[in-house]
Design a protein around this motif. Structure first.
Motif, PDB file in Angstrom:
ATOM      1  N   GLY A   1       0.791  -1.223   0.000  1.00 57.63           N
ATOM      2  CA  GLY A   1       0.000   0.000   0.000  1.00 57.63           C
ATOM      3  C   GLY A   1       0.821   1.270   0.000  1.00 57.63           C
ATOM      4  N   ALA A   2       2.088   1.191  -0.410  1.00 60.92           N
ATOM      5  CA  ALA A   2       2.971   2.352  -0.349  1.00 60.92           C
ATOM      6  C   ALA A   2       2.881   3.248  -1.574  1.00 60.92           C
ATOM      7  CB  ALA A   2       4.416   1.895  -0.167  1.00 60.92           C
ATOM      8  N   LEU A   3       2.371   2.719  -2.687  1.00 56.44           N
ATOM      9  CA  LEU A   3       2.387   3.464  -3.947  1.00 56.44           C
ATOM     10  C   LEU A   3       1.110   4.256  -4.155  1.00 56.44           C
ATOM     11  CD1 LEU A   3       3.880   0.779  -6.350  1.00 56.44           C
ATOM     12  CD2 LEU A   3       5.072   2.456  -4.924  1.00 56.44           C
ATOM     13  N   SER A   4       1.236   5.354  -4.853  1.00 61.82           N
ATOM     14  CA  SER A   4       0.041   6.072  -5.284  1.00 61.82           C
ATOM     15  C   SER A   4      -0.766   5.161  -6.202  1.00 61.82           C
ATOM     16  CB  SER A   4       0.432   7.341  -6.044  1.00 61.82           C
ATOM     17  OG  SER A   4      -0.719   8.024  -6.503  1.00 61.82           O
ATOM     18  N   GLY A   5      -2.032   5.041  -5.920  1.00 62.22           N
ATOM     19  CA  GLY A   5      -2.872   4.115  -6.675  1.00 62.22           C
ATOM     20  C   GLY A   5      -2.978   2.756  -6.047  1.00 62.22           C
ATOM     21  N   SER A   6      -2.351   2.547  -4.868  1.00 64.23           N
ATOM     22  CA  SER A   6      -2.403   1.240  -4.202  1.00 64.23           C
ATOM     23  C   SER A   6      -3.629   1.071  -3.316  1.00 64.23           C
ATOM     24  CB  SER A   6      -1.166   1.046  -3.312  1.00 64.23           C
ATOM     25  OG  SER A   6      -0.002   0.923  -4.086  1.00 64.23           O
ATOM     26  N   ARG A   7      -4.364   2.141  -3.093  1.00 61.80           N
ATOM     27  CA  ARG A   7      -5.436   2.098  -2.102  1.00 61.80           C
ATOM     28  C   ARG A   7      -6.576   1.180  -2.545  1.00 61.80           C
ATOM     29  NH1 ARG A   7      -4.914   5.829   1.781  1.00 61.80           N
ATOM     30  NH2 ARG A   7      -7.130   5.803   2.309  1.00 61.80           N
ATOM     31  N   PRO A   8      -7.271   0.562  -1.589  1.00 63.70           N
ATOM     32  CA  PRO A   8      -8.358  -0.359  -1.929  1.00 63.70           C
ATOM     33  C   PRO A   8      -9.448   0.308  -2.748  1.00 63.70           C
ATOM     34  CG  PRO A   8      -7.773  -0.537   0.395  1.00 63.70           C
ATOM     35  CD  PRO A   8      -7.034   0.652  -0.146  1.00 63.70           C
ATOM     36  N   GLN A   9     -10.118  -0.490  -3.536  1.00 59.61           N
ATOM     37  CA  GLN A   9     -11.220  -0.049  -4.384  1.00 59.61           C
ATOM     38  C   GLN A   9     -10.806   0.995  -5.415  1.00 59.61           C
ATOM     39  OE1 GLN A   9     -12.048  -0.116  -0.738  1.00 59.61           O
ATOM     40  NE2 GLN A   9     -12.340  -2.250  -1.311  1.00 59.61           N
ATOM     41  N   GLY A  10      -9.508   1.205  -5.577  1.00 59.23           N
ATOM     42  CA  GLY A  10      -9.040   2.126  -6.601  1.00 59.23           C
ATOM     43  C   GLY A  10      -9.449   3.557  -6.357  1.00 59.23           C
ATOM     44  N   THR A  11      -9.525   3.994  -5.087  1.00 62.02           N
ATOM     45  CA  THR A  11      -9.881   5.362  -4.777  1.00 62.02           C
ATOM     46  C   THR A  11      -8.697   6.085  -4.173  1.00 62.02           C
ATOM     47  OG1 THR A  11     -10.675   4.746  -2.592  1.00 62.02           O
ATOM     48  CG2 THR A  11     -12.298   4.799  -4.379  1.00 62.02           C
ATOM     49  N   SER A  12      -8.643   7.389  -4.346  1.00 64.40           N
ATOM     50  CA  SER A  12      -7.585   8.193  -3.745  1.00 64.40           C
ATOM     51  C   SER A  12      -8.008   8.624  -2.350  1.00 64.40           C
ATOM     52  CB  SER A  12      -7.296   9.415  -4.624  1.00 64.40           C
ATOM     53  OG  SER A  12      -8.422  10.255  -4.668  1.00 64.40           O
ATOM     54  N   CYS A  13      -7.135   9.371  -1.669  1.00 66.58           N
ATOM     55  CA  CYS A  13      -7.410   9.756  -0.289  1.00 66.58           C
ATOM     56  C   CYS A  13      -8.633  10.654  -0.159  1.00 66.58           C
ATOM     57  CB  CYS A  13      -6.190  10.472   0.303  1.00 66.58           C
ATOM     58  SG  CYS A  13      -4.793   9.382   0.543  1.00 66.58           S
ATOM     59  N   ASP A  14      -8.967  11.420  -1.177  1.00 63.36           N
ATOM     60  CA  ASP A  14     -10.130  12.303  -1.092  1.00 63.36           C
ATOM     61  C   ASP A  14     -11.408  11.631  -1.587  1.00 63.36           C
ATOM     62  OD1 ASP A  14      -9.606  12.165  -3.755  1.00 63.36           O
ATOM     63  OD2 ASP A  14      -9.447  14.321  -4.094  1.00 63.36           O
ATOM     64  N   GLY A  15     -11.332  10.307  -1.866  1.00 66.97           N
ATOM     65  CA  GLY A  15     -12.512   9.573  -2.277  1.00 66.97           C
ATOM     66  C   GLY A  15     -12.797   9.613  -3.759  1.00 66.97           C
ATOM     67  N   SER A  16     -12.006  10.326  -4.523  1.00 69.77           N
ATOM     68  CA  SER A  16     -12.222  10.409  -5.958  1.00 69.77           C
ATOM     69  C   SER A  16     -11.624   9.185  -6.647  1.00 69.77           C
ATOM     70  CB  SER A  16     -11.579  11.682  -6.523  1.00 69.77           C
ATOM     71  OG  SER A  16     -10.185  11.638  -6.335  1.00 69.77           O
ATOM     72  N   GLU A  17     -11.870   9.086  -7.945  1.00 72.49           N
ATOM     73  CA  GLU A  17     -11.318   7.965  -8.688  1.00 72.49           C
ATOM     74  C   GLU A  17      -9.797   7.994  -8.613  1.00 72.49           C
ATOM     75  OE1 GLU A  17     -11.463   6.048 -13.198  1.00 72.49           O
ATOM     76  OE2 GLU A  17     -12.722   7.758 -12.661  1.00 72.49           O
ATOM     77  N   ARG A  18      -9.217   6.804  -8.477  1.00 72.26           N
ATOM     78  CA  ARG A  18      -7.775   6.706  -8.289  1.00 72.26           C
ATOM     79  C   ARG A  18      -6.993   7.314  -9.451  1.00 72.26           C
ATOM     80  NH1 ARG A  18      -6.023   0.977  -9.198  1.00 72.26           N
ATOM     81  NH2 ARG A  18      -6.047   1.727 -11.334  1.00 72.26           N
ATOM     82  N   SER A  19      -5.932   8.020  -9.116  1.00 73.49           N
ATOM     83  CA  SER A  19      -4.960   8.471 -10.105  1.00 73.49           C
ATOM     84  C   SER A  19      -3.586   8.291  -9.489  1.00 73.49           C
ATOM     85  CB  SER A  19      -5.188   9.937 -10.491  1.00 73.49           C
ATOM     86  OG  SER A  19      -5.059  10.775  -9.362  1.00 73.49           O
ATOM     87  N   GLU A  20      -2.627   7.895 -10.305  1.00 68.71           N
ATOM     88  CA  GLU A  20      -1.284   7.625  -9.788  1.00 68.71           C
ATOM     89  C   GLU A  20      -0.431   8.868  -9.947  1.00 68.71           C
ATOM     90  OE1 GLU A  20       0.276   3.750 -10.972  1.00 68.71           O
ATOM     91  OE2 GLU A  20      -1.793   3.126 -11.418  1.00 68.71           O
TER      92      GLU A  20
ATOM     93  N   ARG B   1      -2.216  13.352  -0.705  1.00 63.89           N
ATOM     94  CA  ARG B   1      -1.175  12.408  -1.101  1.00 63.89           C
ATOM     95  C   ARG B   1      -1.590  11.002  -0.668  1.00 63.89           C
ATOM     96  NH1 ARG B   1       0.012  14.648   3.646  1.00 63.89           N
ATOM     97  NH2 ARG B   1       0.990  13.331   5.254  1.00 63.89           N
ATOM     98  N   ASP B   2      -1.325  10.018  -1.507  1.00 66.87           N
ATOM     99  CA  ASP B   2      -1.722   8.648  -1.169  1.00 66.87           C
ATOM    100  C   ASP B   2      -0.619   7.646  -1.465  1.00 66.87           C
ATOM    101  OD1 ASP B   2      -1.784   8.683  -3.926  1.00 66.87           O
ATOM    102  OD2 ASP B   2      -3.617   7.498  -4.088  1.00 66.87           O
ATOM    103  N   GLY B   3       0.605   8.109  -1.568  1.00 68.37           N
ATOM    104  CA  GLY B   3       1.724   7.213  -1.825  1.00 68.37           C
ATOM    105  C   GLY B   3       2.669   7.803  -2.849  1.00 68.37           C
ATOM    106  N   PHE B   4       3.804   7.139  -3.031  1.00 68.50           N
ATOM    107  CA  PHE B   4       4.808   7.666  -3.949  1.00 68.50           C
ATOM    108  C   PHE B   4       4.781   6.919  -5.273  1.00 68.50           C
ATOM    109  CE2 PHE B   4       6.941   4.651  -1.051  1.00 68.50           C
ATOM    110  CZ  PHE B   4       7.478   3.738  -1.957  1.00 68.50           C
TER     111      PHE B   4
END
Length: 417
Positions: free
Chosen positions: A208-227, A236-239
């Motif tokens: 779970g260290a990378l940007s885009g690693s979060r469950p359900q493919g969502t970012s920290c603000d709840g929006s659709e995941r982007s790396e 920020r949700d990872g590097f």
């Protein structure tokens, strides 16, 4: 180190996803945007909805710096490190063969030659131990890049590989500076290098260290995941995992000037610290120990807080790492921070992503905004530089904290005429 002879950096070399050499790296950092590529997921290591991108070095032609005959015996990190070291030596104008004293090599790596390690393990597990390739074995160890640099330049001084995660590159540089200042080496070639194989990318993604690693493919603000790496940002949700290398030539300032070399930066002082209370593989939430160590370092170096007019930070978009970096800086500087630049927003994490940008910053290069930063995080209270013009720095603090408790700092001054 203040009473020791002044040590200078006289050459830099770089191979990253942002390009090859000083010019391409500087241009990309001025733009402030990462260059990302899809990671090969065909081997099935990755989670279905995990991170997909990394800052990869793809199709780089290194034949101008690494002879094809020698490259055949090298792992990918060794080729990268030798290429960058050769660039740095060429830029320095140094004739290594003419050196009368030892030439030392210090290399930092976090993961070593992962692709060769995977290949030799596959041989052992599938075909049996007797099938293990001697060539793969010699290039599967972490110190292979340092050995190949030494072979390339006939460097018979100290040969050291540092594996201290994010803090490793500055620690390796500090070791090189100390070796030269103490007179144990005439010159030190310092590098940081890592490669990103699919299995390594998948493993770090699973933590779970990378940007885009979060469950359900969502970012920290709840929006659709982007790396996207977002150093110091609220969301920020990872590097971004990065491969590549940076290399420097280190020598005594007096000797460099005697031979007419251009001094890129002068190392004022270096420091290392360790927080024993930090989790083994994560970030401490208590900045006190490292902030005290940083404060003591500045006092020992006889540098007032107001003299530091630029900070090059190792912040990468990591949730815990950026928090610790911000809290340490805030506590050490009393909340009044000079302009901060976090190049890993564009270059990604690992792969020598801090060494050369730090020297470029000390030289007074003008960079764009910190890649990925959009919204301040009130808990951090750090707003990285927005890319507006700045006066050339007189004193640059380079800082890099590592998961597990290691920390490293360096003070750089611009090369004096």
């Amino acid at each position: 180190m203040n009473s020791s002879p002044a040590v200078a950096i006289t050459g830099v070399g770089s191979v990253t996803s942002l390009g090859i050499g000083r010019k391409e790296l500087t241009s990309a950092l001025q733009e402030g945007k990462p260059h990302l590529s899809p990671v090969d997921r065909s081997q099935g290591y990755h989670r279905p909805r995990g991170a997909r991108l990394a800052a990869l070095v793809q199709g780089a032609d290194l034949t101008s710096w690494v002879k094809p005959r020698a490259a055949r015996r090298m792992s990918p990190p060794s080729k990268l490190a030798v290429a960058a070291a050769t660039m740095a030596v060429e830029e320095s104008g140094l004739d290594v063969a003419a050196c009368t004293g030892p030439v030392a090599v210090f290399v930092a790596t976090s993961f070593g030659p992962t692709s060769f390690t995977e290949r030799i393990l596959n041989q052992v597990l599938v075909e049996g131990p007797e099938a293990a390739s001697p060539m793969l074995f010699t290039e599967s160890v972490a110190n292979a890049p340092a050995a190949q640099i030494a072979l390339t330049f006939h460097a018979v001084g100290a040969n050291v590989t540092v594996t201290q995660r994010e803090a490793g590159p500055l620690i390796a540089l500090a070791r090189g500076v100390e070796e030269v200042a103490a007179g144990r080496a005439e010159v030190a070639i310092v590098a940081a290098v890592d490669e990103i194989s699919p299995v390594l990318h998948a493993a770090i993604d699973r933590f779970g260290a990378l940007s885009g690693s979060r469950p359900q493919g969502t970012s920290c603000d709840g929006s659709e995941r982007s790396e996207v790496a977002r150093p110091f940002d609220l969301h920020r949700d990872g590097f971004l995992l990065a491969e590549g290398t940076g290399a420097l030539v280190v020598e005594r300032e007096e000797a460099a000037r005697d031979r007419g070399a251009q001094v890129r930066a002068v190392v004022r002082d270096t420091a290392r610290a360790f927080d024993p209370k930090a989790p083994r593989s994560s970030w401490s939430r208590d900045p006190h120990a490292l902030a005290e160590a940083l404060t003591n370092f500045l006092e020992r170096s006889r540098v007032e807080i107001a003299q530091v007019d630029r900070i090059v930070s190792g912040a990468s978009g990591s949730r815990g790492g950026d928090l610790l970096e911000a809290l340490v800086l805030q506590q050490a500087f009393g909340g009044s921070l000079p302009p901060i630049w976090a190049p890993k927003g564009a270059s990604g994490e690992y792969g020598g992503s801090l060494l050369v940008p730090a020297v470029l910053a000390a030289e007074g290069e003008v960079f764009g905004p910190t890649g990925g930063f959009r919204q301040p995080d009130p808990e951090l209270a750090v707003i990285p530089h927005d890319g507006s013009p700045l006066d050339p720095p007189a004193m640059t603090l380079v800082t890099s904290l590592a998961a597990g408790g290691a920390a490293s700092w360096m003070l750089l001054e611009p090369g004096r005429p």
